[in-house]
Every structure is written in structure tokens, then in C-alpha cells.
Design a protein around this motif. Structure first.
Motif, mmCIF file in Angstrom:
data_model
loop_
_atom_site.group_PDB
_atom_site.id
_atom_site.type_symbol
_atom_site.label_atom_id
_atom_site.label_comp_id
_atom_site.label_asym_id
_atom_site.label_seq_id
_atom_site.Cartn_x
_atom_site.Cartn_y
_atom_site.Cartn_z
ATOM 1 N N ASN A 38 49.860 35.701 0.596
ATOM 2 C CA ASN A 38 50.813 36.818 0.486
ATOM 3 C C ASN A 38 51.490 36.878 -0.886
ATOM 4 O O ASN A 38 52.633 37.311 -0.995
ATOM 5 C CB ASN A 38 51.888 36.718 1.570
ATOM 6 N N ASN B 14 51.000 38.843 -3.396
ATOM 7 C CA ASN B 14 51.388 40.219 -3.758
ATOM 8 C C ASN B 14 52.676 40.637 -3.065
ATOM 9 O O ASN B 14 53.556 41.241 -3.665
ATOM 10 C CB ASN B 14 50.281 41.194 -3.328
ATOM 11 N N VAL B 15 52.743 40.319 -1.767
ATOM 12 C CA VAL B 15 53.896 40.744 -0.957
ATOM 13 C C VAL B 15 55.169 40.077 -1.463
ATOM 14 O O VAL B 15 56.205 40.735 -1.656
ATOM 15 C CB VAL B 15 53.663 40.361 0.522
ATOM 16 N N ALA C 273 56.194 41.421 -4.916
ATOM 17 C CA ALA C 273 56.719 42.793 -4.798
ATOM 18 C C ALA C 273 58.095 42.795 -4.147
ATOM 19 O O ALA C 273 58.994 43.531 -4.566
ATOM 20 C CB ALA C 273 55.756 43.643 -3.980
ATOM 21 N N ASP D 15 50.299 47.959 -13.212
ATOM 22 C CA ASP D 15 51.167 48.567 -12.202
ATOM 23 C C ASP D 15 52.651 48.317 -12.489
ATOM 24 O O ASP D 15 53.461 49.241 -12.510
ATOM 25 C CB ASP D 15 50.789 47.973 -10.839
ATOM 26 N N TYR D 16 53.001 47.073 -12.753
ATOM 27 C CA TYR D 16 54.416 46.724 -12.938
ATOM 28 C C TYR D 16 54.951 47.239 -14.282
ATOM 29 O O TYR D 16 56.107 47.661 -14.367
ATOM 30 C CB TYR D 16 54.608 45.209 -12.826
ATOM 31 N N PRO E 257 43.642 48.648 -6.775
ATOM 32 C CA PRO E 257 43.476 48.034 -5.455
ATOM 33 C C PRO E 257 43.233 49.069 -4.358
ATOM 34 O O PRO E 257 42.409 48.870 -3.471
ATOM 35 C CB PRO E 257 44.801 47.297 -5.226
#
Lengths: 417, 299
Positions: free
Chosen positions: A76, A78-79, A82, A103-104, A377
Motif C-alpha cells: 500500500n 501508493n495509498v 497519498a 503526478d505529484y 496508471p
């Protein structure tokens, strides 16, 4: 008579305290820098020892900085990252991949690090610099290189009359023909939805000369003639039994898949550690590293990973000091030697006498960091099921890619993500 | 005199009631904090375009309108309902059969109960990994055995037709132990006199089961079906580990869709809308079952 005794005790205690305080070094105000690091070493013990040593060496050189390295699991990832950003409490530094950078950075959540990268930029390859940048500014300090190459089983190749690993699609087809009646697979192709298309279909797409996006990035290009040719090649191999039937739900794990069981001729690899693991399973003499395949061109997937500086960092100057420390050739060289990942700076090359490491390093010129856009993604999530549908014969290659392109275009038109 | 004798009864009832509320309060607090509040917040998020930076603006019912047009949502809803339709009868049926067997077994009942309950205690991820190997088209246990008797490999997970069936079978294997225990308790609660009276009237075997055992088990059966339905409509980890939602999204469930939207693509507004739909589907199906079973009618 008792009062003087009590006073004497107080006086003695005060003297001891004064003595203790005077013995300690003068206090230096320390700024905390938090780093979130993930497992990049094959062994957890080596990982802990390496980062403890890095922390000690850096703090010795910078006594005003309190470096706090948190070793976190990949689960997790990514989770958690984020969520930390969403809560407004990200660490100062965190390990990122290029697609995360795109993305960021697009959302203004990262700080540019051109000043850190500048002194070594001349040494980095163009693809590494491109993958580290967004909108013309550098946001990633690349520490190591993930390189997708291949490994082949010499025994299986010899049984099919091949002295060398196949290097083109045409040779893979010949290999498939020769292995068809032996119950062996030409390729170990992990096509489960859990596996990134960067490791599976996209390299074939790039080898055919195609791309995921159009050049302006506004539409999908997977259904180009090159894309269809790549999928036809794959479907043809699958239908002929040159790829395992269970590939459609198979994760990427060369040592435990058909390759590790000695049933496949060649398999994609992502790290030197995977190659070493395969050698332990099949035998050092049996496994041969091989370059990525070629069709219109020879391309493999590979990208740099490294550290980013978050926009909310409370100690950006100290964090930059640490980034410069990590970019030192001796630190990168040690990271390479212990993790098995190639360094991004050629001057930091490690294991010069290790032929496997050199075989990996030799592929750096043909590595392509993918198309790291913020939507990557989600686009891969739309394309992958259609690739599977084509493999299973539910859709023809062109139908599958047309359907995927329609879904991707609809996503891009909506402006998301 | 009546006044004096009745007077203490009211405070006692009030005390009992307040004691009951006091006992319920901790669980009620947990439900409100960990279920109620997230549901309300999720309902709000579903009306916004909140992304991972936590910033979002109100978009009204746009997320729901997009859901209605999203073929992926309908695919995941169809897969989830198909899974529930297969897994619930399989799980409860297997639980009922094993409970009936255990109810009549005299020797070794405890050991058998433990053996049957073992899958329920096993880690789902571990079980999924083992079943993935059992089902594998090449070199898997089942296909290996079938191959020995000349049967072609069956694509349990490697095709789109059998994936949901295969997952439902694993779900039933994993979950029947719980239904078995509950149903066994239900069987033991049926008074022996009822069976003896029916036996005197000539009821045997199926007739005895149909007219005595089954009606006696009805409340427990309804409970088991409800629990399994709710669990099946939330299926995620089983499909995530065994198939990743594939092949070709043939096992792509609603909660997997929610997870991907929320935690892979960080589209929290859209994911919240899916979450609200899942809640409505679960509540509707559960309520319908409750009403149809007759347990929900006023007594």
C-alpha cells in the motif's frame, strides 16, 4: 544541628548537577529531516544496516541535522504516500518513481531540485534526466536504475538448437516452433492484472515502434498498426502454447513461475537480484542474462528511482544536504553493491568484476523509462484487461486495442486524472 | 395500596432500560464512530470531485451520473452479484450439510468440527495463494489429476467463463465453517420432543427434515444467508490475490473497482459514490431477504 546537614546534601546535589551539565557538549539546535524509504535490498538485515550507517555518517558530517529514516514496507505504498500528502503531513523526503514524480509535481506537491542535480547532470543519461524531470525542472534525485532485461535457460535453448538467447521477435517465433512439441514455453510472460504493463505489453509495443500516447499526449496510440502488430505477436505465441495458459493470472516472479520450474526458455527480469535468485534455483551455468528483444528497434523498460523533496518540507536546506550526500559516488556505489540495482552515475559503478552486473549495465543504452504521465496508471488499468481479452480470444488484437483506445481517449477527454 | 405497590415498579423498569442502553452504548459508539460517521462523510465526498490532495468542489450528482454511464461499474456490479448468487448458496448449503452430519455423529464430532472450521481460521491471502496453485492450468493439482485420466486442462482461472465459479468455490470452502457452527447450534436448539412427535406420526428422513428440522432452523438459516450475502457483496481480497480482477475483468468486483478508483487513481469522489452504491445494494438485498424470509414481519 540537622539543618546544616540538609543544606550540605542540597549543595552536593547542585554541584553534581552543575558538573554533569558542564561535562556534556554544548547543545546544537538540530533540524529534523524525515525520510521514508522502502525495501530495495534483497535482505532486510542488510537494509537496516545500510540505512543505519548512512544516518550515522550523514549526522557525523552534519551535527545540526537530525536525520530520521523510516523503513516502510512496499504494501500500500501508493495509498500511504497519498494519504500523507492529503493530510498535509508528508515526510521531507520520500522514494519515488518517475510516474509518481509527474503526478505529484503537476500538483505542486514537490520542490524542484535542479541545484542538487546540477553538478552531476552531465554524468547522467538523457533518459535518466528526462525521467527525473517534469515541465523542464528536475524533481527526482535518481539513486538507482531499474532495468528490465531477460534471462534465458541455456538447457532449454540447447534442446531447441539455440546456442544463444533469442534477440529478435523472429527468433522467438522459431524458438516457439521448436519447443511446441516438448511442452516447453518460449517465454515466461506474467500477464496478471497485478503486473505493470511496463514489464509486459508496453516493451513489445515500443519494440514494434509504437507508443502508449500520441506525441502531444492528448490521445491514446495503443491501437496504432505497431500496437496491433505487438499484440498479434503476443497472441500468436499464447495460442501456440509458447506462453503458459495460466499467464493471464500470473504475477511477476521469475523464480517461482514457469522459468523457475525449468519450463520456459526466457523470462523478463527487473533486477540483478532476480537474476541471482534464478541462478540459485536453476544453477549458475544454466541461466544466461540476455538483452531485451528487438523488432523495429531494441528497447527494454527501465527507469531511475530516487528521492523527492516535498513542498511542505520544514527543513528544505537540510534535506538538500542529504540529497547531495546520497548522490556521492561512494554512497551510490555501496547502494549498488548491496541492493543489486545499477547506480544512475556511471562513476559509481559497482561490481566491475561481476559479469552479471556488467550484463545489466550493458543494457542501459536501450532502456526506455516509459511514458511517465500522471494518467499512466489509470491508462494501464484500462489497457491491460483488453490485452488479456485478446490473449483469451474474446477479442481480436485490433478490436481489443481499439476498445482500449476508446476508453483511454474518454478518460483523457474528461481531463483525468 | 395499589399506589404504594406499583410505585417502585416504574423506576425499576426505567433502571433496567437505562442499564440496557448502558450495555449497548460501547458498541453503539463504535458503530457510530467507525461506520456511521465514515458513511456520512463518504456520502458528502460522493458529491464532490475530491482527489488525493483533499481538495474538492461540490459537483452534485455528477459522480452518480458518471457511474450510470460507466461500463466498468456495470461489469463490476454484474460480477459481484454473480459471485454472491453462487457463493451464498454454496457456503450455507455446505455449512448445513456438515452441521447435519456433525449433529448425528457421536464419535469424533469435536475433531471433525475443528477440521471443518479450520479453513475459516486460515489466512485468506495464504489460502488464495494455495488455491491459485490448485487451480493452475499448467501443473496445477486439479488439472494434474484430470490429466491422468485423459481430461484436457480446465481453465479455472485462465479463462473468463469459470473464474467467478472458481472463486465462489474457494469462498465457500473458506466460509462454510462459520455457517456450520451457527447452524449446529440451531439444530441443537430444536427440542427433541418435536422430532419424536413427528416420528410417532410416521415422519422419517426427508419428511422429518422438511417439516420439522428446516422450520426450526429458519431464523438461524436467515441469519447465515444474510451474513454470507453481506460478506459476498463485499468480496475483494479473494479476487485481488487470486486473479487481480482478471482475466479480462471477469472477476472485477465492486469493491475492487472502489479500491482502484480510490487508492490507485485517487479519485475519492467517484470511489465514495461507488461505496454509497455498495451500501445501498447490500442494504436492499439484505432487507429483501429479511422480508421474504418472513423474519421481518411484525409478530
Amino acid at each position: 544541628m540537622r539543618a546544616p546537614v540538609r543544606c550540605g546534601r542540597w549543595l552536593a546535589s547542585a554541584l553534581v548537577l552543575v558538573a554533569l551539565v558542564s561535562c556534556t557538549s554544548p547543545t546544537v539546535p538540530r533540524h529534523a529531516v524525515a525520510l521514508w524509504m522502502y525495501p530495495i535490498f534483497p535482505d532486510a538485515g542488510v537494509s537496516r544496516a545500510f540505512w543505519a550507517d548512512v544516518e550515522r555518517r550523514f549526522e557525523d558530517a552534519h551535527p545540526d541535522v537530525d536525520l530520521r529514516i523510516e523503513l516502510l514496507p512496499w504494501e500500500n505504498n501508493n495509498v500511504k504516500v497519498a494519504t500523507a500528502f492529503a493530510a498535509g503531513r508528508p515526510p521531507d523526503l520520500v522514494l519515488f518513481r518517475p510516474e509518481q514524480v509527474a503526478d505529484y509535481a503537476a500538483r505542486g506537491l514537490l520542490q524542484p531540485v535542479d541545484d542538487v542535480l546540477g553538478p552531476v547532470a552531465g554524468e547522467l543519461s538523457k533518459s535518466t534526466l528526462d525521467a527525473s524531470s517534469h515541465g523542464g525542472r528536475a524533481y527526482l534525485v535518481p539513486l538507482y536504475q531499474l532495468a528490465m532485461t531477460m534471462a534465458c535457460n541455456r538447457r532449454v535453448l540447447t534442446s531447441a538448437g539455440f546456442e544463444h538467447p533469442p534477440s529478435t521477435w523472429a527468433e522467438v517465433r522459431v524458438l516457439a516452433d521448436r519447443l511446441a512439441d516438448r511442452g516447453m514455453y518460449a517465454l515466461d510472460y506474467p500477464a496478471g492484472l497485478q503486473v505493470s504493463l511496463n514489464l509486459t505489453f508496453y516493451p513489445l509495443l515500443w519494440q514494434a515502434g509504437g507508443s502508449v500516447y500520441t506525441s502531444d499526449g492528448t490521445r491514446s496510440a495503443v491501437n496504432s498498426p505497431e500496437g496491433v502488430r505487438a499484440l498479434e505477436f503476443l497472441v500468436d505465441l499464447y495460442r501456440r502454447g509458447a506462453i503458459a495458459q495460466s499467464a493471464v493470472t500470473q504475477p511477476h516472479d521469475p523464480a517461482r513461475g514457469p522459468m523457475g520450474r525449468g519450463q520456459a526458455a526466457c523470462s523478463p527480469l527487473t533486477t540483478l537480484a532476480e537474476l541471482r535468485q534464478l541462478k540459485r534455483v536453476l544453477g549458475a551455468d544454466v541461466v544466461a542474462p540476455a538483452p531485451p528483444l528487438a523488432d523495429a528497434e531494441r528497447v527494454g523498460f527501465g527507469y531511475p528511482s530516487g528521492l523527492v523533496l516535498t513542498a511542505r518540507s520544514g527543513s528544505p536546506d537540510d534535506a538538500r544536504k542529504f540529497l547531495r550526500f546520497m548522490l556521492r559516488a561512494d554512497v551510490l556505489s555501496e547502494l549498488c553493491a548491496k541492493s543489486g540495482f545499477l547506480p544512475t552515475r556511471p562513476s559509481a559503478a559497482c561490481a566491475r568484476d561481476d559479469p552479471d552486473a556488467q550484463a545489466f549495465a550493458a543494457q542501459l543504452d536501450v532502456l526506455f523509462p516509459g511514458e511517465p504521465r500522471a494518467s499512466a496508471p489509470q491508462v494501464a488499468g484500462l489497457v491491460a484487461p483488453h490485452v488479456q481479452a485478446a490473449l483469451l480470444g474474446d477479442e481480436s488484437p485490433s478490436e481489443a486495442l481499439d476498445a482500449a483506445a476508446r476508453e483511454v481517449d474518454a478518460l483523457l477527454e474528461r481531463g483525468g486524472p | 395500596m395499589n399506589t404504594t405497590t406499583d410505585r417502585p415498579a416504574v423506576p425499576r423498569r426505567a433502571r433496567r432500560t437505562s442499564s440496557a442502553y448502558l450495555f449497548v452504548l460501547p458498541m453503539l459508539t463504535l458503530v457510530v464512530v467507525f461506520r456511521g460517521v465514515p458513511l456520512v462523510v463518504s456520502g458528502y465526498f460522493s458529491l464532490t470531485d475530491t482527489s488525493w490532495d483533499g481538495v474538492g468542489r461540490l459537483v452534485g450528482a455528477a459522480n452518480y451520473a458518471n457511474l450510470a454511464r460507466d461500463p466498468l461499474f456495470w461489469t463490476s456490479l454484474r460480477v459481484t452479484l454473480s459471485y454472491a448468487l453462487l457463493a451464498v448458496p454454496l457456503t450455507v448449503g455446505l455449512g448445513l450439510v456438515t452441521a447435519l452430519v456433525l449433529h448425528h455423529v457421536v464419535r469424533g464430532a469435536v475433531a471433525l468440527r475443528m477440521v471443518f472450521f479450520l479453513p475459516y481460521m486460515t489466512s485468506l491471502v495464504l489460502a488464495s495463494v494455495v488455491w491459485h496453485w490448485v487451480y493452475a492450468a499448467d501443473g496445477g493439482l486439479v488439472n494434474g489429476l484430470l490429466g491422468r485420466v485423459g481430461v484436457e486442462p480446465v481453465p479455472f482461472l485462465a479463462g473468463t467463463d469459470l473464474t467467478v465459479w472458481s472463486l465462489a468455490a474457494v469462498g465457500a470452502w473458506k466460509g462454510f465453517g462459520y455457517s456450520m457452527l451457527v447452524l449446529l447450534a440451531g439444530l441443537r436448539a430444536i427440542p427433541d420432543e418435536q422430532r419424536e412427535a413427528a416420528a410417532v406420526d410416521g415422519a422419517r428422513g426427508w419428511s422429518l427434515f422438511r417439516h420439522v428440522t428446516l422450520p426450526g432452523l429458519r431464523p438461524v438459516l436467515v441469519f447465515c444467508v444474510l451474513v454470507e450475502t453481506v460478506s459476498s457483496l463485499h468480496v475483494f481480497d479473494l479476487a485481488y490475490v487470486m486473479t487481480g480482477g482478471g482475466p479480462a475483468r471477469s472477476s472485477y468486483t465492486l469493491v475492487m473497482n472502489l479500491y482502484e478508483r480510490g487508492f490507485r487513481y485517487f479519485d475519492f469522489g467517484y470511489a465514495s459514490a461507488i461505496g454509497i452504491v455498495v451500501t445501498v445494494v447490500v442494504a436492499t438485498v439484505s432487507l429483501a431477504q429479511w422480508k421474504l424470509s418472513g423474519e421481518g414481519t411484525a409478530r
